[in-house]
Design an enzyme around this catalytic site. Structure first.
Site, PDB file in Angstrom:
ATOM      1  N   TYR A   1     -27.798  21.924 -19.636  1.00 17.14           N
ATOM      2  CA  TYR A   1     -28.486  21.457 -18.434  1.00 17.14           C
ATOM      3  C   TYR A   1     -27.763  21.861 -17.149  1.00 17.14           C
ATOM      4  O   TYR A   1     -28.342  21.819 -16.072  1.00 17.14           O
ATOM      5  CB  TYR A   1     -28.663  19.931 -18.485  1.00 17.14           C
ATOM      6  CG  TYR A   1     -29.473  19.524 -19.686  1.00 17.14           C
ATOM      7  CD1 TYR A   1     -30.844  19.791 -19.754  1.00 17.14           C
ATOM      8  CD2 TYR A   1     -28.880  18.915 -20.778  1.00 17.14           C
ATOM      9  CE1 TYR A   1     -31.582  19.453 -20.871  1.00 17.14           C
ATOM     10  CE2 TYR A   1     -29.613  18.567 -21.900  1.00 17.14           C
ATOM     11  CZ  TYR A   1     -30.967  18.837 -21.937  1.00 17.14           C
ATOM     12  OH  TYR A   1     -31.697  18.514 -23.040  1.00 17.14           O
TER      13      TYR A   1
ATOM     14  N   ARG B   1     -37.935  14.937 -22.612  1.00 19.19           N
ATOM     15  CA  ARG B   1     -36.517  14.547 -22.708  1.00 19.19           C
ATOM     16  C   ARG B   1     -35.648  15.554 -21.951  1.00 19.19           C
ATOM     17  O   ARG B   1     -34.739  15.176 -21.204  1.00 19.19           O
ATOM     18  CB  ARG B   1     -36.124  14.484 -24.188  1.00 19.19           C
ATOM     19  CG  ARG B   1     -34.658  14.220 -24.490  1.00 19.19           C
ATOM     20  CD  ARG B   1     -34.513  14.008 -25.991  1.00 19.19           C
ATOM     21  NE  ARG B   1     -33.198  14.344 -26.507  1.00 19.19           N
ATOM     22  CZ  ARG B   1     -32.163  13.512 -26.563  1.00 19.19           C
ATOM     23  NH1 ARG B   1     -32.290  12.281 -26.090  1.00 19.19           N
ATOM     24  NH2 ARG B   1     -31.014  13.887 -27.074  1.00 19.19           N
TER      25      ARG B   1
ATOM     26  N   HIS C   1     -25.886  12.832 -27.450  1.00 23.64           N
ATOM     27  CA  HIS C   1     -25.425  14.085 -28.047  1.00 23.64           C
ATOM     28  C   HIS C   1     -24.064  13.875 -28.707  1.00 23.64           C
ATOM     29  O   HIS C   1     -23.175  13.248 -28.130  1.00 23.64           O
ATOM     30  CB  HIS C   1     -25.281  15.176 -26.982  1.00 23.64           C
ATOM     31  CG  HIS C   1     -26.594  15.722 -26.506  1.00 23.64           C
ATOM     32  ND1 HIS C   1     -26.728  16.387 -25.305  1.00 23.64           N
ATOM     33  CD2 HIS C   1     -27.826  15.698 -27.060  1.00 23.64           C
ATOM     34  CE1 HIS C   1     -27.995  16.743 -25.152  1.00 23.64           C
ATOM     35  NE2 HIS C   1     -28.672  16.339 -26.206  1.00 23.64           N
TER      36      HIS C   1
ATOM     37  N   LYS D   1     -28.664   9.083 -33.829  1.00 22.62           N
ATOM     38  CA  LYS D   1     -28.289   9.883 -34.986  1.00 22.62           C
ATOM     39  C   LYS D   1     -26.946   9.381 -35.523  1.00 22.62           C
ATOM     40  O   LYS D   1     -26.067   9.010 -34.757  1.00 22.62           O
ATOM     41  CB  LYS D   1     -28.191  11.358 -34.606  1.00 22.62           C
ATOM     42  CG  LYS D   1     -29.551  12.017 -34.377  1.00 22.62           C
ATOM     43  CD  LYS D   1     -29.404  13.500 -34.159  1.00 22.62           C
ATOM     44  CE  LYS D   1     -30.770  14.177 -34.050  1.00 22.62           C
ATOM     45  NZ  LYS D   1     -30.646  15.628 -33.842  1.00 22.62           N
TER      46      LYS D   1
ATOM     47  N   HIS E   1     -40.131  16.375 -26.657  1.00 20.53           N
ATOM     48  CA  HIS E   1     -38.761  16.880 -26.485  1.00 20.53           C
ATOM     49  C   HIS E   1     -38.575  17.530 -25.122  1.00 20.53           C
ATOM     50  O   HIS E   1     -37.499  17.425 -24.519  1.00 20.53           O
ATOM     51  CB  HIS E   1     -38.439  17.876 -27.601  1.00 20.53           C
ATOM     52  CG  HIS E   1     -36.975  18.036 -27.847  1.00 20.53           C
ATOM     53  ND1 HIS E   1     -36.148  16.982 -28.204  1.00 20.53           N
ATOM     54  CD2 HIS E   1     -36.171  19.126 -27.775  1.00 20.53           C
ATOM     55  CE1 HIS E   1     -34.906  17.421 -28.331  1.00 20.53           C
ATOM     56  NE2 HIS E   1     -34.892  18.717 -28.082  1.00 20.53           N
TER      57      HIS E   1
ATOM     58  N   ARG F   1     -35.139   9.965 -27.540  1.00 25.61           N
ATOM     59  CA  ARG F   1     -35.744  10.814 -28.561  1.00 25.61           C
ATOM     60  C   ARG F   1     -37.034  10.166 -29.058  1.00 25.61           C
ATOM     61  O   ARG F   1     -37.231   8.952 -28.932  1.00 25.61           O
ATOM     62  CB  ARG F   1     -34.794  10.999 -29.743  1.00 25.61           C
ATOM     63  CG  ARG F   1     -33.529  11.781 -29.447  1.00 25.61           C
ATOM     64  CD  ARG F   1     -32.727  11.949 -30.735  1.00 25.61           C
ATOM     65  NE  ARG F   1     -31.524  12.772 -30.527  1.00 25.61           N
ATOM     66  CZ  ARG F   1     -30.325  12.277 -30.226  1.00 25.61           C
ATOM     67  NH1 ARG F   1     -30.181  10.957 -30.088  1.00 25.61           N
ATOM     68  NH2 ARG F   1     -29.283  13.069 -30.060  1.00 25.61           N
TER      69      ARG F   1
END
Length: 362
Positions: A339, A307, A330, A228, A304, A204
């Site tokens: 994906y 990514r 994630h 995160k 992004h 990220r």
């Protein structure tokens, strides 16, 4: 690991809280260890829009900072629906954006009703109008999301072509513009390493700019990042990214006049006679990607989208969703599943060129 972006967001957050009612600050402090400062900053911007709307609609005649809990408790469903219509029709927010802002309000009101307590152990508000408001119904299949993404990411030979474009061809394209060419020559190793690292790891933007020199393990091909939820993780990156990173590090000190106190991996050149080398900001990275993407002929590319490009290629070659989920950081595997729906022409071309085997074995 020092993350200047996080510190800057925290300072902006504190400044914005000074404009908002006291109970918003209390709520933000409650969430501070659970959510990123960037997310909380977005929440506060959403609250500011809401409270300003209340004043504009004369639902409160004082200052925004003085809006009492009692006024929130008396908001009607029609009034809140009016705010959502204001977001959609006047601010032209998309349905997903309206949902996000509604979610921020729901979270605040839930805190005021079900978590926060007065000294005599009573909730701050008895009635929660936001609990009665429904989100916009948005049904978008994985295939639809994937189709939207396809034209905006790198596929096939574009992946390596873009990296080479940043490393060499951009300079050739602008060799007659001395100012642009000289700036490119100064930063080409750094910029190539940045592009290569994103394409070779799926990091990220916040993770990339937060990297320090000590976070790179050159023997294991990993970068230590804070993901995160404030979780530390070691993320693998490619051999190509390692090669480009080493080329950048070979010139980093000489080109950027690095002070030994600068631990940041990616830095910006000093500005002005008394300028100091500093950590490259997230916005600077976004701008350099935009610059190269536009010149490359694919202006929709962003950090992004790079990514996403990594993730698409990873899935096509490895086809292991749990591993990809961990690599991308994630929290939900459903996010990673998109994906699996992106069409990869590379695979079709490869299969078309193959001679079909006489026997198919398991």
């Amino acid at each position: 690991m020092v993350n200047q972006s996080k510190q800057q967001n925290f300072q902006k957050l504190q400044a914005l809280l000074n404009e908002l009612p006291w109970y918003v600050e209390e709520y933000i402090n409650h969430k501070l260890r659970k959510l990123s400062t960037a997310s909380l900053l977005n929440y506060c911007h959403d609250y500011k829009i809401f409270f300003n709307w209340m004043i504009h609609e004369q639902l409160w005649t004082g200052s925004m900072k003085d809006i009492p809990l009692e006024r929130l408790e008396k908001l009607t469903v029609l009034e809140v629906e009016g705010f959502l219509n204001f977001l959609h029709y006047q601010l032209q927010n998309k349905e997903l954006t309206v949902n996000r802002k509604l979610s921020a309000l729901k979270s605040l009101f839930n805190y005021l009703q079900n978590i926060a307590e007065t000294k005599d152990l009573k909730p701050y508000i008895q009635r929660n109008v936001m609990a009665k408001i429904e989100f916009n119904d948005i049904k978008e299949s994985m295939e639809t999301k994937a189709n939207k993404m396809e034209g905006k990411i790198l596929l096939g030979d574009e992946y390596e072509r873009f990296r080479l474009f940043v490393a060499q061809e951009y300079g050739e394209m602008h060799k007659n513009n001395k100012k642009v060419y000289n700036f490119y020559q100064l930063n080409k190793e750094r910029d190539t390493a940045i592009i290569s690292l994103i394409l070779g790891s799926g990091l990220r933007l916040s993770e990339l700019v937060g990297l320090d020199l000590e976070d790179i393990d050159f023997s294991k091909y990993t970068a230590r990042v804070i993901r995160k939820g404030n979780k530390e993780q070691y993320v693998f990156f490619s051999q190509t990214a390692m090669d480009d990173l080493k080329e950048y590090l070979a010139v980093r000190e000489s080109k950027y006049q690095i002070d030994k106190s600068i631990k940041a991996l990616f830095v910006a050149a000093p500005m002005g006679p008394k300028g100091k080398t500093r950590r490259l900001t997230a916005r600077s990275v976004e701008k350099l990607v935009e610059k190269y993407a536009k010149a490359f002929g694919k202006p929709s590319l962003s950090v992004h989208k790079l990514r996403h490009s990594f993730a698409t290629r990873y899935h096509a070659e490895i086809n292991d969703v749990p591993k990809l989920r961990r690599q991308l950081g994630h929290s939900s595997i459903q996010t990673t599943m998109i994906y699996t729906h992106i069409k990869n022409d590379d695979l079709k071309i490869a299969v078309d060129k193959m001679d079909m085997p006489k026997e198919i074995t398991d």
